[in-house]
Design a protein around this motif. Structure first.
Motif, PDB file in Angstrom:
ATOM      1  N   LYS A 226      36.044  45.406  78.096  1.00 14.81           N
ATOM      2  CA  LYS A 226      37.196  45.698  78.955  1.00 14.81           C
ATOM      3  C   LYS A 226      37.669  44.423  79.647  1.00 14.81           C
ATOM      4  N   GLY A 227      38.984  44.194  79.604  1.00 15.78           N
ATOM      5  CA  GLY A 227      39.557  43.027  80.255  1.00 15.78           C
ATOM      6  C   GLY A 227      39.680  41.822  79.342  1.00 15.78           C
ATOM      7  N   LEU A 228      39.127  41.908  78.114  1.00 22.67           N
ATOM      8  CA  LEU A 228      39.169  40.802  77.165  1.00 22.67           C
ATOM      9  C   LEU A 228      40.114  41.154  76.020  1.00 22.67           C
ATOM     10  N   GLN A 229      41.010  40.254  75.701  1.00 26.17           N
ATOM     11  CA  GLN A 229      41.958  40.486  74.617  1.00 26.17           C
ATOM     12  C   GLN A 229      41.383  40.027  73.282  1.00 26.17           C
ATOM     13  N   VAL A 230      41.932  40.561  72.206  1.00 25.96           N
ATOM     14  CA  VAL A 230      41.451  40.248  70.857  1.00 25.96           C
ATOM     15  C   VAL A 230      41.520  38.748  70.589  1.00 25.96           C
ATOM     16  N   PHE A 231      42.622  38.112  70.960  1.00 24.11           N
ATOM     17  CA  PHE A 231      42.755  36.671  70.726  1.00 24.11           C
ATOM     18  C   PHE A 231      41.669  35.893  71.462  1.00 24.11           C
ATOM     19  N   ASP A 232      41.366  36.293  72.699  1.00 21.91           N
ATOM     20  CA  ASP A 232      40.315  35.625  73.475  1.00 21.91           C
ATOM     21  C   ASP A 232      38.961  35.768  72.798  1.00 21.91           C
ATOM     22  N   LEU A 233      38.672  36.967  72.275  1.00 19.94           N
ATOM     23  CA  LEU A 233      37.396  37.202  71.611  1.00 19.94           C
ATOM     24  C   LEU A 233      37.262  36.351  70.353  1.00 19.94           C
ATOM     25  N   LEU A 234      38.336  36.261  69.575  1.00 18.97           N
ATOM     26  CA  LEU A 234      38.308  35.442  68.370  1.00 18.97           C
ATOM     27  C   LEU A 234      38.123  33.971  68.706  1.00 18.97           C
ATOM     28  N   ARG A 235      38.751  33.541  69.773  1.00 17.87           N
ATOM     29  CA  ARG A 235      38.624  32.142  70.194  1.00 17.87           C
ATOM     30  C   ARG A 235      37.198  31.844  70.651  1.00 17.87           C
ATOM     31  N   LEU A 236      36.591  32.785  71.386  1.00 17.36           N
ATOM     32  CA  LEU A 236      35.201  32.608  71.805  1.00 17.36           C
ATOM     33  C   LEU A 236      34.264  32.578  70.603  1.00 17.36           C
ATOM     34  N   ALA A 237      34.524  33.462  69.635  1.00 16.37           N
ATOM     35  CA  ALA A 237      33.681  33.524  68.447  1.00 16.37           C
ATOM     36  C   ALA A 237      33.756  32.233  67.641  1.00 16.37           C
ATOM     37  N   ALA A 238      34.951  31.673  67.537  1.00 17.14           N
ATOM     38  CA  ALA A 238      35.126  30.441  66.772  1.00 17.14           C
ATOM     39  C   ALA A 238      34.413  29.264  67.432  1.00 17.14           C
ATOM     40  N   GLY A 239      34.301  29.301  68.761  1.00 19.52           N
ATOM     41  CA  GLY A 239      33.604  28.235  69.475  1.00 19.52           C
ATOM     42  C   GLY A 239      34.341  26.913  69.455  1.00 19.52           C
ATOM     43  N   LYS A 240      35.631  26.965  69.170  1.00 18.72           N
ATOM     44  CA  LYS A 240      36.445  25.756  69.101  1.00 18.72           C
ATOM     45  C   LYS A 240      37.903  26.157  69.305  1.00 18.72           C
ATOM     46  N   SER A 241      38.766  25.175  69.320  1.00 21.34           N
ATOM     47  CA  SER A 241      40.186  25.457  69.475  1.00 21.34           C
ATOM     48  C   SER A 241      40.675  26.307  68.303  1.00 21.34           C
ATOM     49  N   LEU A 242      41.349  27.399  68.617  1.00 18.42           N
ATOM     50  CA  LEU A 242      41.841  28.307  67.583  1.00 18.42           C
ATOM     51  C   LEU A 242      43.308  28.611  67.859  1.00 18.42           C
ATOM     52  N   THR A 243      44.152  28.334  66.888  1.00 18.43           N
ATOM     53  CA  THR A 243      45.573  28.603  67.052  1.00 18.43           C
ATOM     54  C   THR A 243      45.840  30.093  66.910  1.00 18.43           C
ATOM     55  N   MET A 244      46.988  30.508  67.389  1.00 22.50           N
ATOM     56  CA  MET A 244      47.394  31.900  67.234  1.00 22.50           C
ATOM     57  C   MET A 244      47.491  32.258  65.749  1.00 22.50           C
ATOM     58  N   ALA A 245      48.005  31.334  64.955  1.00 22.92           N
ATOM     59  CA  ALA A 245      48.135  31.575  63.514  1.00 22.92           C
ATOM     60  C   ALA A 245      46.765  31.750  62.866  1.00 22.92           C
ATOM     61  N   GLY A 246      45.789  30.936  63.312  1.00 25.29           N
ATOM     62  CA  GLY A 246      44.441  31.053  62.766  1.00 25.29           C
ATOM     63  C   GLY A 246      43.807  32.380  63.115  1.00 25.29           C
ATOM     64  N   ALA A 247      44.003  32.823  64.360  1.00 22.08           N
ATOM     65  CA  ALA A 247      43.462  34.113  64.795  1.00 22.08           C
ATOM     66  C   ALA A 247      44.101  35.249  64.007  1.00 22.08           C
ATOM     67  N   CYS A 248      45.403  35.154  63.800  1.00 23.30           N
ATOM     68  CA  CYS A 248      46.110  36.191  63.043  1.00 23.30           C
ATOM     69  C   CYS A 248      45.616  36.261  61.609  1.00 23.30           C
ATOM     70  N   ASP A 249      45.254  35.116  61.047  1.00 25.80           N
ATOM     71  CA  ASP A 249      44.751  35.087  59.673  1.00 25.80           C
ATOM     72  C   ASP A 249      43.440  35.863  59.562  1.00 25.80           C
ATOM     73  N   TYR A 250      42.553  35.719  60.555  1.00 25.57           N
ATOM     74  CA  TYR A 250      41.293  36.467  60.544  1.00 25.57           C
ATOM     75  C   TYR A 250      41.546  37.969  60.637  1.00 25.57           C
TER      76      TYR A 250
END
Length: 250
Positions: A93-117
């Motif tokens: 709760k309180g965490l957005q999908v993009f934030d979770l993907l960025r945390l999982a990647a452990g590095k800079s993640l573009t919006m396009a990269g997150a959308c690809d996953y």
């Protein structure tokens, strides 16, 4: 490489110790897609949780990349490169999908990269990238988002515990393609999947069969699968599986 050495796991049931895993020794080589299967109650999911560090063995050792990780925490194992996808994904709760993907990647993640996953797991990125991971998401949606985070993380060893559970037929077909793609790209990485589904067994490099908490067999897919397909008690026939039952991903 992952290696289990004489692993035993027990639970206390009615004031008695019950063995769930019984003296299992096996190896998961690098760069392979390995599927663990067998009858219900055979200890498959328990073994996955032991590898991830969620459960601790009563005896034996677990080695990963030449290090004894038996006493390591879940966090330490994750840092070492072990990733685990639950049967029932966790809500944040309180965490957005993009934030979770960025945390999982452990590095800079573009919006396009997150959308690809997200697209790889059959989700329309435009509809999900800003969604909060809460009760508004169905179980099937959560499952696909979790798999997307696993893809983003790119761990050395990725464990999927019955990834087909609770998702619809279309999503299952898409999931097979995700695993095919991961298999082609694994190189020095390993994928361990707990599954009954014949179509998942068919894309494995190696199969491990557990029965009553013991290692029944392990070998190349072409060596093990023919006997499994003819043994309904070992692997339920995927043609009879109700993949759509309980599916709520759409």
């Amino acid at each position: 490489m992952l290696e289990l050495k004489n692993i035993t796991f027990q639970v206390n049931e009615d004031n008695q110790e019950k063995e769930i895993i019984r003296d299992i020794s096996l190896r998961i080589p690098d760069g392979k897609l390995v599927v663990v299967t067998g009858p219900n109650g055979g200890g498959k999911s328990t073994m996955a949780r032991l590898i991830a560090g969620i459960e601790k063995p009563a005896s034996g050792e677990i080695w990963f990349d030449g290090q004894n990780i038996t006493d390591w925490s879940v966090t330490d194992r994750a840092r070492a490169g072990i990733s685990f996808a639950f049967q029932q994904p966790v809500r944040f709760k309180g965490l957005q999908v993009f934030d979770l993907l960025r945390l999982a990647a452990g590095k800079s993640l573009t919006m396009a990269g997150a959308c690809d996953y997200l697209s790889k797991v059959g989700l329309c990125a435009r509809d999900y990238i800003d969604r909060e991971i809460n009760a508004s998401l169905s179980g099937g949606e959560l499952k696909r988002i979790e798999i997307a985070t696993v893809l983003a993380r790119g761990a050395k060893l990725t464990i999927f515990d019955e990834p087909e559970a609770g998702i619809d037929l279309w999503s299952f077909q898409n999931l097979i393609e995700v695993f095919r793609e991961m298999r082609e790209q694994v190189q020095d990485r390993s994928i361990l999947i707990i599954s009954h589904q014949e179509r998942i067994l068919n894309i494995a490099d190696e199969l491990i069969v557990l029965k009553e908490g013991r290692l029944s067999s392990q070998g190349m897919r072409d060596e093990i699968l023919p006997d499994l397909i003819g043994t309904s008690s070992a692997v339920p026939d995927c043609r009879k599986a109700t993949l759509g039952k309980g599916a709520d991903a759409e």
